[in-house]
Motif scaffolding. Structure first.
Motif, PDB file in Angstrom:
ATOM      1  N   GLY A  27       0.794  -1.226   0.000  1.00 23.83           N
ATOM      2  CA  GLY A  27       0.000   0.000   0.000  1.00 23.83           C
ATOM      3  C   GLY A  27       0.823   1.270   0.000  1.00 23.83           C
ATOM      4  O   GLY A  27       0.301   2.352   0.246  1.00 23.83           O
ATOM      5  N   GLN A  28       2.104   1.149  -0.281  1.00 22.93           N
ATOM      6  CA  GLN A  28       2.984   2.318  -0.338  1.00 22.93           C
ATOM      7  C   GLN A  28       4.188   1.994  -1.215  1.00 22.93           C
ATOM      8  O   GLN A  28       4.480   0.828  -1.488  1.00 22.93           O
ATOM      9  CB  GLN A  28       3.455   2.695   1.065  1.00 22.93           C
ATOM     10  N   TRP A  55       2.807  -4.571  -6.723  1.00 27.80           N
ATOM     11  CA  TRP A  55       3.014  -3.137  -6.498  1.00 27.80           C
ATOM     12  C   TRP A  55       2.638  -2.356  -7.757  1.00 27.80           C
ATOM     13  O   TRP A  55       1.976  -1.326  -7.670  1.00 27.80           O
ATOM     14  CB  TRP A  55       4.480  -2.871  -6.123  1.00 27.80           C
ATOM     15  N   GLY A  56       3.072  -2.847  -8.905  1.00 33.68           N
ATOM     16  CA  GLY A  56       2.758  -2.172 -10.159  1.00 33.68           C
ATOM     17  C   GLY A  56       1.266  -2.104 -10.416  1.00 33.68           C
ATOM     18  O   GLY A  56       0.739  -1.056 -10.810  1.00 33.68           O
ATOM     19  N   GLU A  57       0.568  -3.205 -10.179  1.00 35.21           N
ATOM     20  CA  GLU A  57      -0.884  -3.234 -10.383  1.00 35.21           C
ATOM     21  C   GLU A  57      -1.604  -2.288  -9.427  1.00 35.21           C
ATOM     22  O   GLU A  57      -2.657  -1.746  -9.760  1.00 35.21           O
ATOM     23  CB  GLU A  57      -1.408  -4.658 -10.218  1.00 35.21           C
ATOM     24  N   ALA A  58      -1.035  -2.085  -8.247  1.00 36.33           N
ATOM     25  CA  ALA A  58      -1.635  -1.192  -7.259  1.00 36.33           C
ATOM     26  C   ALA A  58      -1.226   0.269  -7.481  1.00 36.33           C
ATOM     27  O   ALA A  58      -1.721   1.167  -6.795  1.00 36.33           O
ATOM     28  CB  ALA A  58      -1.241  -1.628  -5.849  1.00 36.33           C
ATOM     29  N   GLY A  59      -0.321   0.502  -8.442  1.00 35.00           N
ATOM     30  CA  GLY A  59       0.093   1.867  -8.759  1.00 35.00           C
ATOM     31  C   GLY A  59       1.206   2.407  -7.876  1.00 35.00           C
ATOM     32  O   GLY A  59       1.402   3.621  -7.789  1.00 35.00           O
ATOM     33  N   GLN A  86      11.109  -5.049 -10.312  1.00 35.40           N
ATOM     34  CA  GLN A  86      10.813  -3.677  -9.917  1.00 35.40           C
ATOM     35  C   GLN A  86       9.528  -3.224 -10.611  1.00 35.40           C
ATOM     36  O   GLN A  86       9.107  -3.810 -11.609  1.00 35.40           O
ATOM     37  CB  GLN A  86      11.948  -2.734 -10.296  1.00 35.40           C
ATOM     38  N   SER A  87       8.953  -2.167 -10.073  1.00 34.35           N
ATOM     39  CA  SER A  87       7.772  -1.587 -10.726  1.00 34.35           C
ATOM     40  C   SER A  87       7.846  -0.077 -10.604  1.00 34.35           C
ATOM     41  O   SER A  87       8.554   0.463  -9.759  1.00 34.35           O
ATOM     42  CB  SER A  87       6.482  -2.085 -10.055  1.00 34.35           C
ATOM     43  N   GLY A  88       7.109   0.586 -11.440  1.00 35.37           N
ATOM     44  CA  GLY A  88       7.032   2.040 -11.379  1.00 35.37           C
ATOM     45  C   GLY A  88       8.029   2.707 -12.299  1.00 35.37           C
ATOM     46  O   GLY A  88       8.734   2.060 -13.067  1.00 35.37           O
ATOM     47  N   GLU A  89       8.085   4.019 -12.193  1.00 38.01           N
ATOM     48  CA  GLU A  89       8.929   4.810 -13.086  1.00 38.01           C
ATOM     49  C   GLU A  89      10.413   4.552 -12.885  1.00 38.01           C
ATOM     50  O   GLU A  89      11.199   4.694 -13.795  1.00 38.01           O
ATOM     51  CB  GLU A  89       8.632   6.299 -12.898  1.00 38.01           C
ATOM     52  N   SER A  90      10.793   4.172 -11.686  1.00 41.75           N
ATOM     53  CA  SER A  90      12.210   3.923 -11.403  1.00 41.75           C
ATOM     54  C   SER A  90      12.683   2.593 -11.969  1.00 41.75           C
ATOM     55  O   SER A  90      13.855   2.314 -12.008  1.00 41.75           O
ATOM     56  CB  SER A  90      12.440   3.917  -9.888  1.00 41.75           C
ATOM     57  N   ALA A  91      11.746   1.751 -12.359  1.00 41.07           N
ATOM     58  CA  ALA A  91      12.107   0.404 -12.846  1.00 41.07           C
ATOM     59  C   ALA A  91      12.726   0.472 -14.168  1.00 41.07           C
ATOM     60  O   ALA A  91      13.148   0.579 -14.988  1.00 41.07           O
ATOM     61  CB  ALA A  91      10.867  -0.490 -12.905  1.00 41.07           C
TER      62      ALA A  91
END
Length: 91
Positions: A27-28, A55-59, A86-91
């Motif tokens: 959740g974070q 994490w990616g699916e949860a945004g 990893q997920s997100g923009e940093s991935a």
């Protein structure tokens, strides 16, 4: 962003603890420090891949940095790219 430092040896005996630690930070955004990792087993890798997807699916972002050479070498041996754990923009 929450921080989590991985144990040096991530084998079968550490998978339950790894899973619990990751779930406790759901959740974070999560930054995982893999700089101490000397052994990354297949089940621990599976936990990290699953976490990245969740994490990616949860945004949320899940990044692994810094990483030890052993961690990166294990990814190569298993045929997994850094973007898989990893997920997100940093991935």
């Amino acid at each position: 962003m929450a921080d989590l430092t991985l144990a040096a040896k991530l084998d079968l005996s550490h998978v339950a603890e790894l899973t619990s630690s990751i779930r406790a930070n759901s959740g974070q955004d999560l930054a995982i420090d893999a700089s101490r990792v000397t052994h990354l087993g297949a089940l621990a890798l599976q936990v990290l891949v699953s976490a990245a997807r969740n994490w990616g699916e949860a945004g949320f972002d899940l990044i692994i940095s810094p990483r030890s050479d052993s961690f990166d070498e294990a990814l190569t041996v298993f045929g997994v790219s850094l973007t898989d754990v990893q997920s997100g923009e940093s991935a």
